[in-house]
Motif scaffolding. Structure first.
Motif, PDB file in Angstrom:
ATOM      1  N   VAL A  68       0.821  -1.221   0.000  1.00  0.00           N
ATOM      2  CA  VAL A  68       0.000   0.000   0.000  1.00  0.00           C
ATOM      3  C   VAL A  68       0.857   1.275   0.000  1.00  0.00           C
ATOM      4  O   VAL A  68       0.610   2.189  -0.795  1.00  0.00           O
ATOM      5  N   PRO A  69       1.890   1.394   0.865  1.00  0.00           N
ATOM      6  CA  PRO A  69       2.699   2.619   0.835  1.00  0.00           C
ATOM      7  C   PRO A  69       3.349   2.863  -0.523  1.00  0.00           C
ATOM      8  O   PRO A  69       3.407   4.012  -0.992  1.00  0.00           O
ATOM      9  N   ALA A  70       3.827   1.805  -1.151  1.00  0.00           N
ATOM     10  CA  ALA A  70       4.452   1.954  -2.469  1.00  0.00           C
ATOM     11  C   ALA A  70       3.442   2.431  -3.498  1.00  0.00           C
ATOM     12  O   ALA A  70       3.705   3.343  -4.289  1.00  0.00           O
ATOM     13  N   ALA A  71       2.270   1.826  -3.489  1.00  0.00           N
ATOM     14  CA  ALA A  71       1.236   2.209  -4.444  1.00  0.00           C
ATOM     15  C   ALA A  71       0.779   3.645  -4.214  1.00  0.00           C
ATOM     16  O   ALA A  71       0.525   4.388  -5.173  1.00  0.00           O
ATOM     17  N   GLU A  72       0.703   4.057  -2.948  1.00  0.00           N
ATOM     18  CA  GLU A  72       0.272   5.423  -2.635  1.00  0.00           C
ATOM     19  C   GLU A  72       1.249   6.458  -3.176  1.00  0.00           C
ATOM     20  O   GLU A  72       0.840   7.549  -3.606  1.00  0.00           O
ATOM     21  N   VAL A  73       2.536   6.150  -3.141  1.00  0.00           N
ATOM     22  CA  VAL A  73       3.525   7.077  -3.695  1.00  0.00           C
ATOM     23  C   VAL A  73       3.201   7.379  -5.152  1.00  0.00           C
ATOM     24  O   VAL A  73       3.242   8.533  -5.592  1.00  0.00           O
ATOM     25  N   VAL A  74       2.861   6.341  -5.895  1.00  0.00           N
ATOM     26  CA  VAL A  74       2.568   6.505  -7.323  1.00  0.00           C
ATOM     27  C   VAL A  74       1.244   7.222  -7.521  1.00  0.00           C
ATOM     28  O   VAL A  74       1.136   8.144  -8.340  1.00  0.00           O
TER      29      VAL A  74
END
Length: 319
Positions: A68-74
């Motif tokens: 989730v944190p990685a996807a939120e960055v994008v």
């Protein structure tokens, strides 16, 4: 020139101009820690993508919380093509199918750009199980209904869902035993306390070669070089046993079409590289050369498959 084309010009310049690219590298966000299979894929892919785009591509690991944190960055980044996500099934297929609470919409908040690989799972059984093929295992398990189990790396993980799919298709009545990671499952398989596990070739191959587990089938739709000599589920007697973990490149939503097309075409050119394809196979990933539509279809197909299974079997993220 229309407004969309005007908006695309700065991003195209950043991707195409070496001088600008040195100032603004492309960030490839990876939702797993350094050293894992997905990270290894990213570090093979990134330098070749950089060559095609005429820019620098920096791999940025953002592990934890199911990606989730990685996807939120994008999701929160400008749609200029300078922040990309190397996603796997866990973010766009498994998580929404299992009812995870996500701060974004996997359909609306991303631009699918390129499908770059996939990895099926292998049906593995302990050497203490007296069978050598899937038909034999099905018959053996049915004769011991409620006494045969399968392990997984946790509730609602891909090994759990794959095991539940096998159990459901064959009507075996197996017991699910979740662990924290597949390493513990393999230890139990060696002892015979766990009877079966569905796992990807990247981690399964070492145990197969060591003779501590037996591979009975592969969950790809057709034969794969990742599992030479291992029959598909259908060939082994169980049609419908099809499941693959895919790897793909996404950007934020609303990327200008010229920017998205440039990244898609660059990714496809990268995936045509024979050396890269050979190295990916060595990592347990079957190389694919698909555009954004192919990636979106792969994500949707897996999501729908797992959503149906989760609803039918009432699988919850906490058991």
């Amino acid at each position: 020139m229309n407004r969309r084309s005007l908006l695309a010009l700065p991003a195209l310049a950043a991707l195409g101009s070496p001088a600008t690219a040195q100032q603004r590298p492309t960030r490839l966000i990876v939702p797993f820690p350094a050293g894992g299979a997905t990270d290894a894929v990213s570090r093979l892919f990134a330098p070749l993508l950089a060559q095609r785009l005429g820019t620098t591509v920096v791999v940025e690991n953002r592990p934890g919380a199911g990606g989730v944190p990685a996807a939120e960055v994008v999701v929160r980044s400008p749609a200029d093509g300078l922040v990309l996500l190397l996603a796997t099934s866990s973010i766009h297929s498994t998580a929404p199918a299992t009812g995870a609470s996500l701060p974004y919409d996997v359909e609306k908040d991303f631009t699918p750009l390129a499908l770059i690989g996939a990895s099926p799972s292998l049906v593995l059984v302990s050497t203490t199980v007296p069978v050598n093929d899937l038909r034999g295992f099905i018959a053996w398990a049915k004769a011991r209904r409620g006494q045969v189990n399968y392990g997984s790396s946790g509730v609602a993980t891909t090994p759990h869902l794959n095991g539940a799919l096998l159990d459901s298709l064959a009507d075996l009545g197996m017991v699910h035993v979740p662990y924290r990671g597949t390493g513990a499952v393999y230890a139990e398989l060696r002892r015979g306390d766990v009877h079966a596990l569905l796992d990807v070739p990247a981690t399964a191959t070492t145990h197969i070669q060591a003779g501590t587990v037996k591979a009975l089938a592969v969950t790809s739709a057709s034969e794969t070089p990742l599992a030479p000599g291992v029959p598909t589920g259908e060939a082994a007697g169980l049609p419908g046993l099809v499941s693959e973990t895919w790897f793909g490149i996404f950007g934020p939503a609303n990327m200008p079409a010229p920017v998205a097309q440039r990244i898609t075409e660059a990714s496809q050119a990268v995936m045509a590289d024979p050396e890269l394809r050979a190295r990916l196979l060595g990592l347990g990933v079957d190389p694919r050369t698909g555009d954004g539509q192919a990636l979106a279809e792969a994500a949707r197909t897996e999501r729908e498959r797992w959503s149906e299974l989760v609803r039918r079997l009432n699988i919850r993220t906490a058991e």
